[in-house]
Design a protein around this motif. Sequence first.
Motif, short mmCIF file in Angstrom:
data_model
loop_
_atom_site.label_atom_id
_atom_site.label_comp_id
_atom_site.label_asym_id
_atom_site.label_seq_id
_atom_site.Cartn_x
_atom_site.Cartn_y
_atom_site.Cartn_z
N TYR B 136 0.78 -1.36 -0.12
CA TYR B 136 -0.19 0.04 0.06
C TYR B 136 0.86 1.20 0.10
O TYR B 136 0.30 2.18 0.49
CB TYR B 136 -0.98 -0.19 1.13
CG TYR B 136 -1.73 -1.36 1.27
CD1 TYR B 136 -2.54 -1.69 0.21
CD2 TYR B 136 -1.57 -2.21 2.06
CE1 TYR B 136 -3.13 -2.84 0.25
CE2 TYR B 136 -2.25 -3.51 2.31
CZ TYR B 136 -3.13 -3.78 1.33
OH TYR B 136 -3.72 -4.94 1.31
N GLY B 218 -2.30 0.33 -3.29
CA GLY B 218 -2.89 1.25 -2.20
C GLY B 218 -3.49 2.35 -3.22
O GLY B 218 -4.63 2.80 -2.82
N ASN B 219 -3.14 2.56 -4.38
CA ASN B 219 -4.01 3.30 -5.27
C ASN B 219 -4.45 4.52 -4.89
O ASN B 219 -5.32 5.12 -5.35
CB ASN B 219 -5.05 2.48 -5.82
CG ASN B 219 -4.88 1.09 -6.30
OD1 ASN B 219 -3.75 0.81 -6.67
ND2 ASN B 219 -5.62 0.24 -5.95
N LEU B 220 -3.45 5.38 -4.07
CA LEU B 220 -3.79 6.74 -3.90
C LEU B 220 -3.54 7.80 -4.70
O LEU B 220 -2.61 7.63 -5.20
CB LEU B 220 -3.34 7.02 -2.42
CG LEU B 220 -3.65 6.47 -1.19
CD1 LEU B 220 -3.15 6.55 0.20
CD2 LEU B 220 -5.16 6.15 -0.93
N PRO B 221 -4.57 8.82 -5.13
CA PRO B 221 -4.31 9.52 -6.18
C PRO B 221 -2.89 10.32 -5.72
O PRO B 221 -2.73 10.89 -4.61
CB PRO B 221 -5.39 10.66 -6.17
CG PRO B 221 -6.49 9.67 -5.64
CD PRO B 221 -5.90 8.61 -4.61
N TYR B 222 -1.79 10.80 -6.78
CA TYR B 222 -0.91 11.46 -6.52
C TYR B 222 0.18 10.86 -5.75
O TYR B 222 1.46 11.20 -5.79
CB TYR B 222 -1.08 12.89 -5.74
CG TYR B 222 -2.14 13.75 -6.29
CD1 TYR B 222 -1.43 14.74 -7.41
CD2 TYR B 222 -3.22 13.70 -6.04
CE1 TYR B 222 -2.36 15.47 -8.18
CE2 TYR B 222 -4.20 14.89 -6.85
CZ TYR B 222 -3.69 15.55 -7.95
OH TYR B 222 -4.24 16.45 -8.55
N GLU B 225 -0.86 6.00 -7.63
CA GLU B 225 -1.73 5.60 -8.67
C GLU B 225 -0.89 5.15 -10.01
O GLU B 225 -0.18 6.08 -10.25
CB GLU B 225 -2.82 6.80 -9.10
CG GLU B 225 -4.06 6.55 -8.75
CD GLU B 225 -4.93 7.54 -9.03
OE1 GLU B 225 -6.35 7.24 -8.99
OE2 GLU B 225 -4.79 8.51 -9.34
#
Lengths: 334, 275
Positions: B136, B218-222, B225
């Motif tokens: 993540y 974890g694919n969190l923007p900024y 991703e």
Amino acid sequence: MKVKTSITAGFFVIGLLVSGLALADRTLLNVSYDPTRELYQDFNKAFTTYWKDKTGETVTVQQSHGGAGKQARAVIDGLDADVLTLAITYDIDKIADKAKLLPKDWQSRLPNNSIPYTSTIVFLVRKDNPKGIKDWDDLVKEGVSVITPNPKTSGGARYNYLAAWAFAEKKYGGKDAAKEFIKKLYKNVPVLDSGARGATTTFLQRGIGDVLLAWENEAFLAIKELGEGQVEIIAPPSSILAETPVAVVDTVVNKHGTKDLAEAYLNYLYTPVGQKLAAKHYYRPSEPKYADAADLARFPKLELFTIKDKFGSWDAVQKEHFDDNGVFDQIYVP
Amino acid sequence: MRQSYIMPGFRPTLGFTLFYLGLVVLIPLSTLVFTSLQLNWAQYLAIITHDRVMASFRVSFVTALLASCVASVFGFIIAWVLVRYPFPGKRVLDALIDLPFALPTAVAGIVLATLYQPSGIIGKLLMDSFGVQVAYKPLGIVVALIFISLPFVVRTVEPVLQEFDSSMEEAASSLGASRLQVFVSIIFPNIFPALLTGFALAFARGVGEYGSVIFIAGNLPYVSEIVPLMIITKLEQYDIPGATAIALTMLVISFFLLLVINLLQHWVRKRSGQL
């Protein structure tokens, strides 16, 4: 001579196969979203028995599950769905709009705006609720880790987001306050999965997060699967009414010759059998009188508001919140 | 004057090559170009230079670069061990190398996420002893890509190492070169072009990888991703021209990078007298 006989025989066999195919029982493809798996496994069994008794015809119902947005896109791209049972009316609107597979007024064709059952969003927390989460504003507290999927790709996540937004707008007054609240909430989200099932897995199997924002039926299912005592459901005082619509796809059923079957299938959802099964699988039936009282008693009482009351329409919601450069994108800008 | 070749069959084979490339590679890729032609230049630039898209390009290329560097070093060592030393169980080990090829990448991603999550077996160890969280975080992407890209390096370096003429080494030793000198000035320069190919393949695979990364990133923007996720997200919003614009840009950058690596390889070969 011999060759001729074998050719004739060959044609005869092929002819048999073709006529066999033509006489084969009809199949129905139901394209649905993630957490309805268990409901439709049961419902399909009930429906095929009912249809056999009524008409003598044996039918097969096939199921396809996935994130609601992905499923809708698959149908637009050519997945031959006879019926749709999706999470958000917006997705079926898009299918009507982009691929013109069904008329725009599809929602008026079945009872209760084509919504045979509804659901809502609740919290799933760890055993004994160690972080003391009771309401939406507990989610933005420091040190609370929240699991919810990405609202751009998951239907359930959109309901999560909108429920939190509506809560904040009412409690703190105004859009700016709501935006600030949402920003704080997503600061507490360590993982953005792309669908509801993925988020459930992250919370249950990976042990990440203090609270999972979940479909009500998904939360009940998690408790059933894991056994009592590992996680518990907390119902916030208010949440969103998730109106999960169903529709027959006209173009496809006309092509397959399954119009009568598809319509009977969806109408069966509204019958006492369908309603009872929905309640059994933790969906809130549109006609509670048909459901078992014991099943109904499991649903926590909470104030539910609709998208229409709070936001107007899905189109407006999508534009303001989830499209590119919408509010959800803005809150992540560093 | 028509040019004639000693080998017969030039025309049919070239014809077949062009037909096949057209059918399998060029037609799908040209659809991409045509779909993004729906956008004008300003719209295209606006999509590509959006902060969030730029961030995802950075994440994708940096993680793929790191992962293919690591995979190159360790892939080389593994190939070396497999070629140079006989030991029991070598064939089993050799077969194990290819597993990442065969395993569905989603399975790899889920397994890695389970192991490297903060409460997982390896993740807990790393967390407790170094305070490093892998799953993540962007580091998780690197781990997944190393796993995916390792066989590319091993399988390209291995045959070259096998073919390597040991008489050169012997000559160098007999002329008084130390073991290190033999490695640095005889073995490595000969293996380097193959290693570059392995690196390029690993890198190309890493940039395009979706299945395994998505479960561990974890694919969190900024933050974490990757570009393929941005493409999927655009598609989920029914923004098909936007998705193809990003895909096209990625294709062009990847093609350019691979071209540079190929040229570099050519140059190295030429310099070391292999051409």
